[in-house]
Design an enzyme around this catalytic site. Structure first.
Site, PDB file in Angstrom:
ATOM      1  N   ASP A  26       6.767   3.161  -5.278  1.00 23.74           N
ATOM      2  CA  ASP A  26       7.797   3.868  -6.062  1.00 23.74           C
ATOM      3  C   ASP A  26       7.469   5.358  -6.200  1.00 23.74           C
ATOM      4  O   ASP A  26       8.336   6.156  -6.580  1.00 23.74           O
ATOM      5  CB  ASP A  26       7.982   3.224  -7.442  1.00 23.74           C
ATOM      6  N   LYS A  62       3.115   8.636   2.046  1.00 24.37           N
ATOM      7  CA  LYS A  62       3.879   7.377   2.056  1.00 24.37           C
ATOM      8  C   LYS A  62       5.362   7.665   2.319  1.00 24.37           C
ATOM      9  O   LYS A  62       6.027   6.917   3.048  1.00 24.37           O
ATOM     10  CB  LYS A  62       3.719   6.627   0.724  1.00 24.37           C
TER      11      LYS A  62
HETATM   12  P1  NAD Z   1      -6.171  -0.859  -0.923  1.00 28.60           P
HETATM   13  O1  NAD Z   1      -6.683   0.522  -0.902  1.00 28.60           O
HETATM   14  O2  NAD Z   1      -6.771  -1.847  -1.867  1.00 28.60           O
HETATM   15  O3  NAD Z   1      -6.283  -1.490   0.545  1.00 28.60           O
HETATM   16  C1  NAD Z   1      -5.938  -0.791   1.700  1.00 28.60           C
HETATM   17  C2  NAD Z   1      -6.552  -1.532   2.896  1.00 28.60           C
HETATM   18  O4  NAD Z   1      -6.159  -0.832   4.093  1.00 28.60           O
HETATM   19  C3  NAD Z   1      -8.078  -1.571   2.891  1.00 28.60           C
HETATM   20  O5  NAD Z   1      -8.526  -2.882   3.159  1.00 28.60           O
HETATM   21  C4  NAD Z   1      -8.481  -0.610   3.999  1.00 28.60           C
HETATM   22  O6  NAD Z   1      -9.698  -0.967   4.646  1.00 28.60           O
HETATM   23  C5  NAD Z   1      -7.294  -0.726   4.945  1.00 28.60           C
HETATM   24  N1  NAD Z   1      -7.133   0.467   5.799  1.00 28.60           N
HETATM   25  C6  NAD Z   1      -7.147   1.773   5.398  1.00 28.60           C
HETATM   26  N2  NAD Z   1      -7.002   2.582   6.473  1.00 28.60           N
HETATM   27  C7  NAD Z   1      -6.851   1.764   7.554  1.00 28.60           C
HETATM   28  C8  NAD Z   1      -6.637   2.018   8.939  1.00 28.60           C
HETATM   29  N3  NAD Z   1      -6.563   3.271   9.417  1.00 28.60           N
HETATM   30  N4  NAD Z   1      -6.518   0.962   9.770  1.00 28.60           N
HETATM   31  C9  NAD Z   1      -6.616  -0.308   9.295  1.00 28.60           C
HETATM   32  N5  NAD Z   1      -6.830  -0.600   8.003  1.00 28.60           N
HETATM   33  C10 NAD Z   1      -6.941   0.432   7.131  1.00 28.60           C
HETATM   34  O7  NAD Z   1      -4.610  -0.737  -1.141  1.00 28.60           O
HETATM   35  P2  NAD Z   1      -3.595  -1.681  -1.957  1.00 28.60           P
HETATM   36  O8  NAD Z   1      -3.582  -1.260  -3.367  1.00 28.60           O
HETATM   37  O9  NAD Z   1      -3.865  -3.085  -1.609  1.00 28.60           O
HETATM   38  O10 NAD Z   1      -2.208  -1.201  -1.300  1.00 28.60           O
HETATM   39  C11 NAD Z   1      -1.722  -1.825  -0.123  1.00 28.60           C
HETATM   40  C12 NAD Z   1      -0.405  -1.168   0.277  1.00 28.60           C
HETATM   41  O11 NAD Z   1       0.545  -1.307  -0.771  1.00 28.60           O
HETATM   42  C13 NAD Z   1      -0.512   0.335   0.549  1.00 28.60           C
HETATM   43  O12 NAD Z   1       0.318   0.629   1.639  1.00 28.60           O
HETATM   44  C14 NAD Z   1      -0.001   0.976  -0.721  1.00 28.60           C
HETATM   45  O13 NAD Z   1       0.568   2.242  -0.454  1.00 28.60           O
HETATM   46  C15 NAD Z   1       1.039  -0.034  -1.146  1.00 28.60           C
HETATM   47  N6  NAD Z   1       1.311  -0.092  -2.594  1.00 28.60           N
HETATM   48  C16 NAD Z   1       0.277  -0.260  -3.481  1.00 28.60           C
HETATM   49  C17 NAD Z   1       0.553  -0.384  -4.841  1.00 28.60           C
HETATM   50  C18 NAD Z   1      -0.541  -0.569  -5.856  1.00 28.60           C
HETATM   51  O14 NAD Z   1      -0.275  -0.516  -7.057  1.00 28.60           O
HETATM   52  N7  NAD Z   1      -1.782  -0.824  -5.471  1.00 28.60           N
HETATM   53  C19 NAD Z   1       1.885  -0.314  -5.297  1.00 28.60           C
HETATM   54  C20 NAD Z   1       2.912  -0.131  -4.348  1.00 28.60           C
HETATM   55  C21 NAD Z   1       2.607  -0.039  -3.005  1.00 28.60           C
HETATM   56  O1  DAU Z   2       3.239   3.315  -8.485  1.00 23.71           O
HETATM   57  C1  DAU Z   2       2.619   2.658  -7.413  1.00 23.71           C
HETATM   58  C2  DAU Z   2       1.268   3.273  -7.147  1.00 23.71           C
HETATM   59  O2  DAU Z   2       0.422   2.848  -8.218  1.00 23.71           O
HETATM   60  C3  DAU Z   2       0.666   2.874  -5.817  1.00 23.71           C
HETATM   61  O3  DAU Z   2       1.489   3.369  -4.775  1.00 23.71           O
HETATM   62  C4  DAU Z   2      -0.753   3.427  -5.661  1.00 23.71           C
HETATM   63  O4  DAU Z   2      -1.323   2.955  -4.452  1.00 23.71           O
HETATM   64  C5  DAU Z   2      -1.574   2.929  -6.841  1.00 23.71           C
HETATM   65  O5  DAU Z   2      -2.873   3.488  -6.775  1.00 23.71           O
HETATM   66  C6  DAU Z   2      -0.910   3.294  -8.161  1.00 23.71           C
HETATM   67  O6  DAU Z   2      -0.947   4.735  -8.348  1.00 23.71           O
HETATM   68  P1  DAU Z   2      -1.298   5.393  -9.779  1.00 23.71           P
HETATM   69  O7  DAU Z   2      -1.743   6.775  -9.582  1.00 23.71           O
HETATM   70  O8  DAU Z   2      -0.182   5.142 -10.736  1.00 23.71           O
HETATM   71  O9  DAU Z   2      -2.514   4.416 -10.200  1.00 23.71           O
HETATM   72  P2  DAU Z   2      -3.894   4.700 -10.959  1.00 23.71           P
HETATM   73  O10 DAU Z   2      -4.485   3.359 -11.272  1.00 23.71           O
HETATM   74  O11 DAU Z   2      -4.741   5.673 -10.229  1.00 23.71           O
HETATM   75  O12 DAU Z   2      -3.429   5.382 -12.306  1.00 23.71           O
HETATM   76  C7  DAU Z   2      -2.519   4.759 -13.181  1.00 23.71           C
HETATM   77  C8  DAU Z   2      -2.252   5.731 -14.313  1.00 23.71           C
HETATM   78  O13 DAU Z   2      -3.432   5.866 -15.112  1.00 23.71           O
HETATM   79  C9  DAU Z   2      -1.896   7.126 -13.865  1.00 23.71           C
HETATM   80  O14 DAU Z   2      -0.922   7.678 -14.761  1.00 23.71           O
HETATM   81  C10 DAU Z   2      -3.215   7.902 -13.983  1.00 23.71           C
HETATM   82  C11 DAU Z   2      -3.893   7.224 -15.140  1.00 23.71           C
HETATM   83  N1  DAU Z   2      -5.372   7.160 -15.109  1.00 23.71           N
HETATM   84  C12 DAU Z   2      -5.971   6.670 -13.987  1.00 23.71           C
HETATM   85  C13 DAU Z   2      -7.335   6.576 -13.908  1.00 23.71           C
HETATM   86  C14 DAU Z   2      -8.015   6.053 -12.665  1.00 23.71           C
HETATM   87  C15 DAU Z   2      -6.112   7.524 -16.227  1.00 23.71           C
HETATM   88  O15 DAU Z   2      -5.545   7.930 -17.264  1.00 23.71           O
HETATM   89  N2  DAU Z   2      -7.461   7.413 -16.156  1.00 23.71           N
HETATM   90  C16 DAU Z   2      -8.121   6.973 -15.043  1.00 23.71           C
HETATM   91  O16 DAU Z   2      -9.377   6.914 -15.056  1.00 23.71           O
END
Ligand code: NAD
Ligand code: DAU
Length: 362
Positions: free
Chosen positions: A138, A166
């Site tokens: 998002d 992204k």
């Molecule tokens: P993550 O960082 O936990 O995992 C990413 C994985 O991708 C890792 O296992 C890493 O080794 C692999 N990777 C990185 N570069 C690579 C490459 N060049 N080739 C092959 N593998 C590679 O991420 P996540 O939180 O599981 O997110 C997964 C997907 O979902 C991402 O595309 C992210 O943008 C999307 N997403 C995440 C969230 C969230 O809240 N975590 C929300 C919305 C969308």
């Molecule tokens: O919205 C979806 C996204 O959510 C994904 O696309 C990303 O991959 C995922 O990492 C996440 O992004 P955020 O930046 O929102 O996540 P993060 O956990 O880093 O932070 C969540 C919120 O908390 C953000 O407003 C920053 C704040 N934060 C984060 C950390 C690590 C703090 O206040 N303190 C912290 O130590």
């Protein structure tokens, strides 16, 4: 998904990708080819429940490596690609955007082009059933004020190097559909939480810091709002879109759980007070510390997930209270998992404060 089908999952050793892999192995009959580079965020321990399973095939490879990707498509002949491989942490993208451009943009383009070459030479029936599902965020929509929600029509306004990379990848996926007819799907999801999330992200970082008696750093005043979705609900949404989504369409996925960061951290503390009271008997929220804000910190994200509910019947099942409790319990029960990561890969230090430019663009 039938026994004769092969599904590619990229990034399947990460947080969400490994949940997808575990679910595909547990609940479908398909072959799962898990393609992951194993960056700092990729962890084979996330795959222990399926490590010996005959339908799980782990391949360490970089999605930017086109010859390697070609070989995998030719050898395994997938029916679908679930593309999750990415650099995912906003703070790291501030410190070093280059890896984000490389994997998220160049890697996605490489994978798309390899998928197109493969798809083009499939027989017509197989061409029609092929899918490329691109998992996005998002954050591509930018930041909201106090009102309103992101819909699938909201214009893209990414603000961090992560979200810009992204957004670029989403545009490439869209273009490969419009120009070449590749049957793609795009999902834009809100913040996930749950087991196996790397301890750099807000919720796991707060849990592991609290258990160590360390400060709980909240950026700015803690008023930034995120919409939280339990990771298993995200997996269900992805498999629903894969099976029933319309090629060329995008679907927003969200949890209807808008919380300020201060609310989230306070709730984590309250659950820990109950499940694992501190040895000194004092409440964990005394550790909350307000620190310098994240540069360019988006104020609020909120998802309108009515399209996926209306058209595909998906709705989140987990409430934030129950999902967060399960998550805290999982981190309490699996200290070995995160203690190893803290020792070997990341020790909880602040990231993304513009202190260095290591790994920046050339
Ligand atoms: P993550 O960082 O936990 O995992 C990413 C994985 O991708 C890792 O296992 C890493 O080794 C692999 N990777 C990185 N570069 C690579 C490459 N060049 N080739 C092959 N593998 C590679 O991420 P996540 O939180 O599981 O997110 C997964 C997907 O979902 C991402 O595309 C992210 O943008 C999307 N997403 C995440 C969230 C969230 O809240 N975590 C929300 C919305 C969308
Ligand atoms: O919205 C979806 C996204 O959510 C994904 O696309 C990303 O991959 C995922 O990492 C996440 O992004 P955020 O930046 O929102 O996540 P993060 O956990 O880093 O932070 C969540 C919120 O908390 C953000 O407003 C920053 C704040 N934060 C984060 C950390 C690590 C703090 O206040 N303190 C912290 O130590």
């Amino acid at each position: 998904m039938s026994a004769s089908e092969t599904i590619f999952v990229t990034g399947g050793a990460g947080f969400i990708g490994s949940a997808v892999v575990r679910r595909l192995v547990a609940e479908t009959a398909c072959q799962v080819v898990n393609i992951d580079k194993l960056t700092y965020a990729g962890c084979l321990d996330n795959l222990l429940p399926v490590a010996q399973h005959p339908r799980h095939h782990f391949i360490q490879a970089d999605i930017c490596d086109q010859p390697a990707m070609r070989r995998l498509f030719q050898e395994h002949r997938p029916r679908a690609v679930l593309h999750l491989a990415a650099e995912s942490h906003v703070d790291r993208s501030i410190d070093g955007p280059a890896a984000f451009i490389q994997t998220n943009v160049v890697g996605t383009a490489t994978l798309l082009e390899t998928a197109r070459e493969y798809w083009r030479q499939l027989p017509e029936g197989e061409q029609q059933s092929f899918r490329f599902l691109h998992v996005s965020t998002d954050e591509v929509f930018g930041s909201l004020g106090p009102e309103g929600h992101f819909t699938e029509e909201t214009p893209y306004r990414p603000n961090s190097p992560y979200s810009a990379s992204k957004a670029a990848s989403d545009h490439l996926v869209r273009a490969w559909h419009h120009t070449y007819g590749l049957p793609v799907l795009i999902t834009n999801c809100s913040n996930n939480y749950g087991p196996y999330q790397f301890p750099e992200k807000l919720i796991p970082l707060m849990i592991v810091n609290a258990l160590a008696g360390r400060p709980l750093p909240i950026y700015g005043r803690g008023v930034n709002v995120r919409d939280w979705l339990y990771v298993e609900d995200h997996v269900t949404a992805l498999l629903t879109v894969l099976e029933r989504g319309q090629p060329g369409e995008t679907y927003n996925i969200g949890g209807h759980n808008e919380k300020t960061n201060l609310e989230v951290v306070t709730l984590v503390c309250a659950i820990l007070d109950e499940l694992q009271p501190a040895a000194n008997g004092r409440p964990y929220d005394r550790l909350i510390t307000f620190v310098a804000d994240r540069p360019g910190h988006d104020l609020r994200y909120a998802i309108d997930a009515s399209k996926i509910a209306r058209e595909l019947g998906w709705r989140p099942q987990e409430s934030f209270a129950s999902g967060l409790r399960k998550t805290v319990q999982w981190y309490l029960d699996n200290r070995w998992w995160w203690e190893k990561l803290l020792q070997e890969r990341y020790s909880g230090q602040r990231l993304g404060v513009l202190a260095s430019n290591a790994g920046g663009l050339p």
